[in-house]
Design an enzyme around this catalytic site. Structure first.
Site, mmCIF file in Angstrom:
data_model
loop_
_atom_site.group_PDB
_atom_site.id
_atom_site.type_symbol
_atom_site.label_atom_id
_atom_site.label_comp_id
_atom_site.label_asym_id
_atom_site.label_seq_id
_atom_site.Cartn_x
_atom_site.Cartn_y
_atom_site.Cartn_z
ATOM 1 N N SER A 118 -17.865 -123.842 115.651
ATOM 2 C CA SER A 118 -17.627 -124.346 114.307
ATOM 3 C C SER A 118 -17.656 -123.202 113.293
ATOM 4 O O SER A 118 -16.946 -122.222 113.462
ATOM 5 C CB SER A 118 -18.643 -125.440 113.979
ATOM 6 N N ASP A 260 -12.808 -125.264 108.316
ATOM 7 C CA ASP A 260 -13.643 -124.375 109.116
ATOM 8 C C ASP A 260 -12.890 -124.099 110.432
ATOM 9 O O ASP A 260 -11.807 -124.654 110.649
ATOM 10 C CB ASP A 260 -15.054 -124.953 109.296
ATOM 11 N N ASP A 262 -12.926 -124.983 113.514
ATOM 12 C CA ASP A 262 -12.495 -126.058 114.412
ATOM 13 C C ASP A 262 -11.925 -127.250 113.637
ATOM 14 O O ASP A 262 -11.644 -128.303 114.217
ATOM 15 C CB ASP A 262 -13.618 -126.506 115.354
ATOM 16 N N ASP A 264 -12.850 -129.516 111.526
ATOM 17 C CA ASP A 264 -13.412 -130.848 111.265
ATOM 18 C C ASP A 264 -13.937 -130.956 109.836
ATOM 19 O O ASP A 264 -14.124 -132.054 109.330
ATOM 20 C CB ASP A 264 -14.482 -131.252 112.299
HETATM 21 MG MG MG Z 1 -16.733 -127.559 112.392
#
Ligand code: MG
Length: 472
Positions: A118, A260, A262, A264
């Site tokens: 992340s 960010d 990844d 999400d």
């Molecule tokens: Mg993330």
């Protein structure tokens, strides 16, 4: 010995962390190919044990990764572990965390794996697990997987029974189509919004550009190549997004979006190039959804009360949950919530999946701008402003327990929610939430109020309580 480096309760950053959301460590030190393969074996063995009666049906797990350069190595290792216990592994390649969640459902997989750390710095990577319902494993399941990993309790199979590897390149398209289905694509496209996108060289660049193209936006993308070499510190907070703010201003864009690595989490920059704060992402998304759909919202105890204000205006209300994406998603399912998420820019719409999704946030906010004809700054003004401070105090679990016991006495007149640490709500609408971290020997203290002086008073009071409890 691995066990010396595995952190079960409190962790220093250099230790391998195994928590409810998976595993996180430093590549080449404590997060290696063999550790990842063992984790794949543990997860696959758990999936087999929890799908009694379906053992011979050929369970599969899809695997995606963010852009970190260690991603392919760790994906291959996890896939090898899964195959070693007889689970088929479907490699999605580079994929946003929410895209993997969508594919778990679409491919009817028994689970999903996302290789991502992340927003953590580049030296980290991690392995995040999803069950067949697209959600992170609940506490008990996470504990079983961890124990299998630590004990090397693997259900290995012989040559004939080994899982097979395959690849699938449909994740981006499938995800985009699911997101498009929850908005009025033609209406948004008619606006011709000018958008700047900063994907911090993570997994979000390609899939998000695809979404924005479908929505007829004129896109200027920065840091969109998935090199894994982050152009700035990867957490989408104000100090890391000065480049995006400048680009929005110089391009005369309507809005700036930051993800960010990844993808999400989503942060927003308004048309003047001002970072509005991650807490507004969920509030804006909720504002649109409440205008169209009846139902409740769910969010964690540390999220701004802006969403309560938005819900109240719509005649709805907010379910509060312990911190953690899986807790919010579970509450959304239980209460049939129409929107949910977390104040860190994580928006969840169950029509797409029970997982935080920056693409969902983008689509809903663009739809809100379309329906209202308002600029981002005008929408932010409508929601109003709160001040929030997030602090962390050094405290181990026992010290945290003493602080909370003392705080309960001190704030006896406040409304208390003790489902995750203690959240005290005061009559003036301000609140303070204190909880022991699951990953560090610290207590997190978050306070919010209509003015900064009140926020500071709450933080100072918690400091005094810490001293009274004999912790220095
Ligand atoms: Mg993330």
């Amino acid at each position: 010995m691995l066990s010396k480096n595995v952190c079960l309760d409190f962790c220093m950053p250099e230790q391998l962390i195994i928590s409810i959301s998976g595993m996180r460590g430093i590549v080449g030190e404590n997060l290696t190919a063999s550790v990842a393969a063992d984790y794949g074996c543990a997860f696959g063995s758990y999936l087999k044990s929890s799908s009694a009666g379906e053992k011979n049906k050929g369970l599969s797990v899809c695997i995606g990764r963010d852009s970190r350069r260690s991603g392919q190595m760790l994906c291959s290792a996890v896939a090898a572990g899964l195959c070693a216990v007889g689970i088929d592994a479907i490699d999605l390649g580079l994929a946003a965390t929410p895209s993997v969640g969508v594919m778990v459902g679409c491919l009817k997989c028994a689970g999903g794996v996302v290789v991502t750390a992340s927003h953590n710095p580049i030296q980290y990577n991690g392995i995040k697990l999803l069950l067949g319902n697209g959600m992170a494993p609940p506490g008990e399941a996470a504990e079983q997987i961890k124990q299998r990993f630590l004990d090397k309790h693997f259900d290995l199979v012989g040559s004939i029974g080994c899982g097979q590897m395959a690849s699938n390149s449909q994740a981006d398209e499938t995800h985009v189509n699911k997101v498009l289905a929850i908005v009025d694509k033609a209406a948004i496209a008619a606006q011709g919004f000018k958008v700047v996108l900063d994907s911090v060289n993570g997994a979000g660049g390609a899939v998000t550009k695809e979404l924005l193209a479908e929505l007829g936006c004129r896109v200027s993308a920065i840091n969109d190549e998935p090199t894994g070499l982050f152009a700035h510190a990867p957490e989408p907070i104000a100090e890391n997004l000065t480049g995006l703010c400048e680009a929005v201003k110089s391009d005369g864009a309507d809005i700036g979006f930051a993800q960010d690595p990844d993808a999400d989490r989503l942060a927003i920059v308004d048309e003047a190039g001002t970072y509005i704060g991650e807490e507004y992402t969920l509030a804006l998304a909720a504002k649109y959804v409440f205008s169209k759909r009846a139902g409740k919202a769910a969010t964690n105890l540390s999220t701004s009360r802006m969403i309560d204000d938005v819900a109240e205006k719509a005649g709805s209300r907010v379910i509060r949950t312990p911190v953690g994406e899986a807790n919010v998603a579970a509450a959304m399912l239980q209460h049939n919530c129409v929107i949910g998420g977390e104040g860190n820019g994580g928006v969840i719409d169950l029509r797409v999946g029970p997982i935080r999704d920056s693409l969902v946030g983008i689509a809903l906010v663009l739809q809100l701008m379309t329906e209202t004809g308002s600029s981002v700054s005008a929408l932010v003004d409508e929601i109003g402003r709160y001040y929030m401070t997030k602090e962390k105090f050094p405290a181990d679990r026992e010290q945290a327990r003493r602080i909370l016991a003392e705080a309960k006495q001190r704030f006896a007149l406040a409304t208390l929610d003790a489902s995750d640490g203690c959240r005290f709500d005061f009559p003036d609408g301000s609140w303070v939430h204190c909880r022991a971290s699951n990953t560090e020997p610290v207590m997190r203290v978050i306070a919010e109020a209509k003015d900064q002086a009140t926020v500071q008073r709450h933080i100072d009071n918690m400091q005094k309580i810490r001293t009274t409890a004999g912790i220095h």
